[in-house]
Write an enzyme that holds these catalytic residues in place. Structure first.
Site, PDB file in Angstrom:
ATOM      1  N   SER A   1      45.318  31.391  13.865  1.00 11.50           N
ATOM      2  CA  SER A   1      45.646  32.498  14.758  1.00 11.50           C
ATOM      3  C   SER A   1      45.096  33.798  14.144  1.00 11.50           C
ATOM      4  O   SER A   1      43.941  33.824  13.717  1.00 11.50           O
ATOM      5  CB  SER A   1      47.154  32.553  14.993  1.00 11.50           C
ATOM      6  OG  SER A   1      47.462  33.452  16.023  1.00 11.50           O
TER       7      SER A   1
ATOM      8  N   ARG B   1      58.709  39.092  23.332  1.00 11.31           N
ATOM      9  CA  ARG B   1      58.648  37.756  22.750  1.00 11.31           C
ATOM     10  C   ARG B   1      58.607  36.676  23.838  1.00 11.31           C
ATOM     11  O   ARG B   1      57.991  35.633  23.666  1.00 11.31           O
ATOM     12  CB  ARG B   1      59.849  37.532  21.837  1.00 11.31           C
ATOM     13  CG  ARG B   1      59.787  36.241  21.036  1.00 11.31           C
ATOM     14  CD  ARG B   1      58.544  36.182  20.158  1.00 11.31           C
ATOM     15  NE  ARG B   1      58.587  35.107  19.190  1.00 11.31           N
ATOM     16  CZ  ARG B   1      57.767  34.999  18.163  1.00 11.31           C
ATOM     17  NH1 ARG B   1      56.808  35.882  17.980  1.00 11.31           N
ATOM     18  NH2 ARG B   1      57.854  34.003  17.315  1.00 11.31           N
TER      19      ARG B   1
ATOM     20  N   ASP C   1      45.121  25.450  24.202  1.00  9.00           N
ATOM     21  CA  ASP C   1      45.414  26.830  23.784  1.00  9.00           C
ATOM     22  C   ASP C   1      44.922  27.801  24.858  1.00  9.00           C
ATOM     23  O   ASP C   1      43.745  27.789  25.214  1.00  9.00           O
ATOM     24  CB  ASP C   1      44.692  27.106  22.449  1.00  9.00           C
ATOM     25  CG  ASP C   1      45.112  28.416  21.797  1.00  9.00           C
ATOM     26  OD1 ASP C   1      45.698  29.276  22.488  1.00  9.00           O
ATOM     27  OD2 ASP C   1      44.851  28.581  20.590  1.00  9.00           O
TER      28      ASP C   1
ATOM     29  N   HIS D   1      48.608  26.993  21.591  1.00 11.27           N
ATOM     30  CA  HIS D   1      48.274  27.802  20.426  1.00 11.27           C
ATOM     31  C   HIS D   1      49.107  27.430  19.198  1.00 11.27           C
ATOM     32  O   HIS D   1      48.607  27.457  18.072  1.00 11.27           O
ATOM     33  CB  HIS D   1      48.446  29.279  20.769  1.00 11.27           C
ATOM     34  CG  HIS D   1      47.991  30.198  19.683  1.00 11.27           C
ATOM     35  ND1 HIS D   1      46.671  30.274  19.291  1.00 11.27           N
ATOM     36  CD2 HIS D   1      48.672  31.049  18.885  1.00 11.27           C
ATOM     37  CE1 HIS D   1      46.567  31.143  18.305  1.00 11.27           C
ATOM     38  NE2 HIS D   1      47.756  31.626  18.034  1.00 11.27           N
TER      39      HIS D   1
END
Lengths: 456, 456
Positions: free
Chosen positions: B175, B244, B400, B434
């Site tokens: 990432s 979030r 992803d 991801h």
């Protein structure tokens, strides 16, 4: 560091506060004009037990209705669209499907009489959370009952019946409209000639539920939302702006943005900032700004929730039918005994009691079904088998992330496997993602025209 | 209708307000312990002209450092992770790569000395917006300067130098950590033996910028954010929770959710509601709840912005180099003349003048380049050509959506085309999107181990 994006929100709040000084309350249907109104003056029982004592549907139409009323196309809208699909003398502004409707176009107004409605739950003339509750002459706000896609369609068909329209030539729609289009065929298979469902699904996928959930959460976290009671106050414009920015990410796709914005910055000679900086960010900001006072926030909550709950599986349809029957009975009992004749809205507790009456055994069976993907698919097939005699066009966009193309393929496959001999399935390689149905005039338009006009 | 999700936010605000009554200010690094600190007591010039008068880096390490200090693996973290990649006696809590690091595991601590740091800009021990500005002994808040991925890596290499570590066996990360891993090879090609970049990119795509933009906007719209100055007040917990939730959508993928949650509701026997209702919604809510007081909101802004700006193209690196040289010169001049000796932070205007000094001609050239995808790709290849002698593993996950696999393919292709003879490229069909790099212990772990241990 300066934060113009934050200042802007505060400035709009101040401006809105000033506009309330003696001025009229804002009306979301103000920018929309020139529609007709269908008035339904009987109580309307909703799928989850709520009741609208009466409702109105705003609609617009194009092309001549023929003598036997057999040339009607009912056009369903996406989440936030009005009935204004096409300009006409009473409203010359371009409609949301302007280039798809007209003489010789995808929906040929020389052949067809097109009717487009604003859904119930919406805010562009049809009854929704911003409408006045006759009980106390105040806006429903979040006292508005939970609605489903089926409710929207049943309301539309009440309107069609009142117009003496027995059978549609076709039920047509994209996005949420594509859900309605399929739902119409399920609920009224004798009254739907053909179906077109574009960039839609037969049941909402958890990923798309997640995307709509965050939009609702962002909106409801805006203190101005005030649990839905903001109609005489500053509306939650900040929450709406943010919700629209999130929605826009799911409406458009990466490939288009790569070409259109790439990594370009709005003002390359300045120091990077935490507000909108890259072009893609100013684009999202602009989309949020445009929308934040244009659509009723509560409508967004109710209509997006209806999309989440959409599921054409046989078990879900059966549950709904049972609930509807029970509630109808309960209501009739209520009407005949304690409740006064004019109390169209029964006490909330009573309705709640009906709704929660699903027996534990049924719930357990449903849960077991939900753990078995194969059984689920069979359930969906069984649900769609109602549509097996209706020629159906299913069209999907490969770059759509909100309604991924496999969901359209699922609809087409299920229909074929239940014996529907006339299913057309197209995938488009458009780079516009979910919004392709608004933009791909030729690719989407030809498919629509072909399906509507082919003799079968 | 009840809105427990809205009440919950208000309740937390009240609870937080109470906790301030005489209590200590909250510290985001509180839950993290047992790390070591590197202290850099010289001014550190950042890529966009800001200056940190001094900085600290929190780090943890595992495995023995060998005699010639040649067995070091620098492990870079994702956006919000701490240096706690693996448990150890000083902090026995499981780390974020617990099962990847250890004797015989993907990063074998019998062979390697692994160092993991908290990035500058973060809040788990390293200098970031919540750190104290020595100028006035108050938290930097949004007075913290804009930082880049390159800045994070340059700070890490200052630390390595101070430890006498001249050359890494490998630079490893996923990432944002995969961005840093590549950036390390570009900036310090003589000091990096091997590179592993997982689920990352060589330049941020507008779609991923859009996803991070909405998170920042949602956070900054929370009135408690207060333009970043909340350290002695109630923090923007509501904005953080929402941010979030949005982030979680991009971290996980549809296929997993379909299996795990499907269309199941949390309480199937109740009437549908507008707060969390489907299991996928309660999952997102839970992720937001867990995170909302765990990470410093301002760190989210600065670190996510650094990711947006990430671009390894030659033209961008050249621009940065020029800016850095100009600012260094300007600073040295300032130090020698008007500015007092101890004024490590120069006047803001002075820095701004340096930063905006990119000549119009350069900007025009950049703009023309940005309109030509082929030229852009060549620009990226040229940028990556620095890494042509470093064996590199690039690994991508097909599901992803945040760092789509074509971005990993782009890195691998560019490296190969610039003459790198040792590029390994794997695509995983994991359903975890991801986050697969945290979950696919065997699939990701084997690739990492193979690359680190293969003799070349």
């Amino acid at each position: 560091m300066a934060f113009p994006c934050v200042d802007q929100l505060e400035q709009r709040t101040q401006k809105l506060l000033q506009s309330f000084d003696g001025g009229p309350e804002p009306s979301y249907s103000n920018p929309i004009s020139g529609y007709s109104l269908y008035q339904h003056n009987e109580p309307f029982l909703l799928d989850h037990g709520g009741i609208l004592p009466k409702f109105e549907i705003a609609y617009e139409s194009w092309g001549e209705l023929n003598a036997d009323k057999s040339n009607v196309i009912l056009l369903h809208t996406g989440l936030s669209a009005s009935s204004h699909a096409k300009s006409h003398p009473a409203n010359i502004a371009p409609g949301w499907w302007e280039k798809f409707i007209g003489p010789g176009l995808a929906i040929d107004t020389n052949r067809f009489h097109v009717i487009c409605t604003n859904v119930i739950g919406g805010c562009y003339g049809s009854t929704g959370p911003s409408s006045i509750d006759p009980k106390d002459n105040k806006p429903y706000a979040t006292r508005f009952p939970i609605i489903t896609i089926f409710d929207m369609v049943r309301a539309q068909f009440e309107m069609l019946s009142s117009m003496g329209i027995q059978k549609l030539h076709a039920s047509v729609g994209a996005s949420m409209g594509g859900m309605q289009s399929l739902a119409a065929a399920l609920l009224f298979k004798e009254r739907v000639g053909k179906v077109i469902s574009i960039s839609a699904a037969a049941r909402s996928h958890p990923y798309s539920i997640a995307l709509r959930f965050t939009q609702r959460q962002v909106l409801m976290a805006d203190p101005n939302w005030n649990k839905g009671f903001y109609y005489d106050k500053v509306p939650p414009h900040s929450g709406m702006k943010l919700a629209r920015e999130i929605a826009t990410i799911s409406y458009r796709s990466g490939p288009e943005w790569e070409q259109r914005f790439g990594r370009k910055r709005a003002q390359p000679s300045t120091t990077p900032s935490l507000c909108a900086d890259f072009l893609i960010e100013t684009y999202l900001d602009h989309q949020g700004e445009r929308f934040c006072l244009q659509y009723d926030p509560n409508s967004l909550l109710y209509v997006s929730k209806a999309m989440d709950m959409f599921d054409l599986s046989a078990s879900t349809s059966a549950e709904t039918a049972i609930r509807r029957a029970r509630n109808t009975l309960r209501l009739q009992e209520g009407k005949g005994s304690s409740a006064p004749e004019n109390a169209a809205t029964p006490p909330e507790e009573q309705v709640a009691a009906c709704v929660t009456a699903t027996p534990a055994a049924e719930l357990k069976a449903k849960e077991e079904l939900q753990d078995d993907p194969k059984a689920q698919l069979n359930d969906l097939k069984q649900g769609l088998s109602t549509v097996k005699d209706i020629p159906t066009l299913v069209l999907g966009i490969q770059s759509d992330i909100l309604f991924p193309v496999w969901q359209q393929k699922e609809v087409a496959d299920c229909l074929r496997e239940t014996g529907n001999k006339s299913v057309t399935y197209y995938e488009l390689d458009s780079m516009y993602g979910h919004d392709a149905f608004l933009l791909e005039v030729v690719n989407v338009g030809s498919a629509v025209k072909g399906h509507l006009e082919l003799k079968e």
